[in-house]
Structures are given as C-alpha cells and as structure tokens.
Design a protein around this motif. Structure first.
Motif, mmCIF file in Angstrom:
data_model
loop_
_atom_site.group_PDB
_atom_site.id
_atom_site.type_symbol
_atom_site.label_atom_id
_atom_site.label_comp_id
_atom_site.label_asym_id
_atom_site.label_seq_id
_atom_site.Cartn_x
_atom_site.Cartn_y
_atom_site.Cartn_z
ATOM 1 N N LEU A 10 -15.938 -9.409 -2.245
ATOM 2 C CA LEU A 10 -14.658 -9.673 -2.896
ATOM 3 C C LEU A 10 -14.609 -9.087 -4.302
ATOM 4 N N VAL A 11 -15.703 -9.214 -5.050
ATOM 5 C CA VAL A 11 -15.764 -8.625 -6.396
ATOM 6 C C VAL A 11 -15.661 -7.099 -6.305
ATOM 7 N N LEU A 12 -16.335 -6.508 -5.315
ATOM 8 C CA LEU A 12 -16.242 -5.056 -5.144
ATOM 9 C C LEU A 12 -14.836 -4.621 -4.766
ATOM 10 N N VAL A 13 -14.145 -5.406 -3.949
ATOM 11 C CA VAL A 13 -12.758 -5.091 -3.587
ATOM 12 C C VAL A 13 -11.886 -5.062 -4.838
ATOM 13 N N VAL A 14 -12.047 -6.060 -5.681
ATOM 14 C CA VAL A 14 -11.252 -6.118 -6.919
ATOM 15 C C VAL A 14 -11.605 -4.962 -7.845
ATOM 16 N N LEU A 15 -12.889 -4.664 -7.996
ATOM 17 C CA LEU A 15 -13.300 -3.562 -8.881
ATOM 18 C C LEU A 15 -12.814 -2.211 -8.369
ATOM 19 N N PHE A 16 -12.926 -1.973 -7.061
ATOM 20 C CA PHE A 16 -12.444 -0.706 -6.512
ATOM 21 C C PHE A 16 -10.928 -0.589 -6.629
ATOM 22 N N GLY A 17 -10.218 -1.691 -6.455
ATOM 23 C CA GLY A 17 -8.760 -1.670 -6.607
ATOM 24 C C GLY A 17 -8.341 -1.360 -8.031
#
Length: 81
Positions: A10-17
């Motif tokens: 989830l943190v990676l999803v937010v960072l990539f977004g």
C-alpha cells in the motif's frame, strides 16, 4: 504477518502514484504508472479479488503501459517547464 506485506504494498502504491504525478519526464511517469498498476494488482490478489487483479495486470500494468510508452516515444519526453 500478512498485514505487513499489505502495508508495504500500500505504501508503494501511494509512492508510485505520487511519483507518477510529480515527475517531469513523461517516460518516467509512464513507467511509474506501470509500477503503480502492478502493485495495485498485487494488492487485489492479496485481498482475494483474483479476477480484478488479473484485469488490472493485463490492462493496467500491461496494455496501458505499453501504449503510454509508445505514445511518449512518438512525442517529446520533457516539458518546457
């Protein structure tokens, strides 16, 4: 143990977004969008929505990323800002 993996994804999803929105280079934005879609696909699979994960992988991380990269390569990559 599974909630730690979900939290990392989830943190990676937010960072990539955020990275896809913030970066100036269009090719980098397209690649970050592909990574965002792939991480979202993993998140859907962990939650048990395998059909949604498969659709996200094929359309979001697959076809859309290829089309974005092809469109970027046919235009200029950097903005004038």
């Amino acid at each position: 143990m599974i909630w730690q993996i979900e939290l990392i994804i989830l943190v990676l999803v937010v960072l990539f977004g955020i990275g896809a929105l913030a970066v100036k280079d269009l090719l980098s934005a397209a690649i970050l969008f592909g990574a965002y879609s792939f991480m979202l696909c993993l998140l859907w699979a962990i939650m048990g929505a395998v059909d949604v994960a498969f659709t996200e992988a094929s359309v979001g991380a697959g076809i859309s990323t290829v089309l974005f990269v092809a469109a970027v390569l046919r235009t200029t990559r950097r903005t004038d800002d």
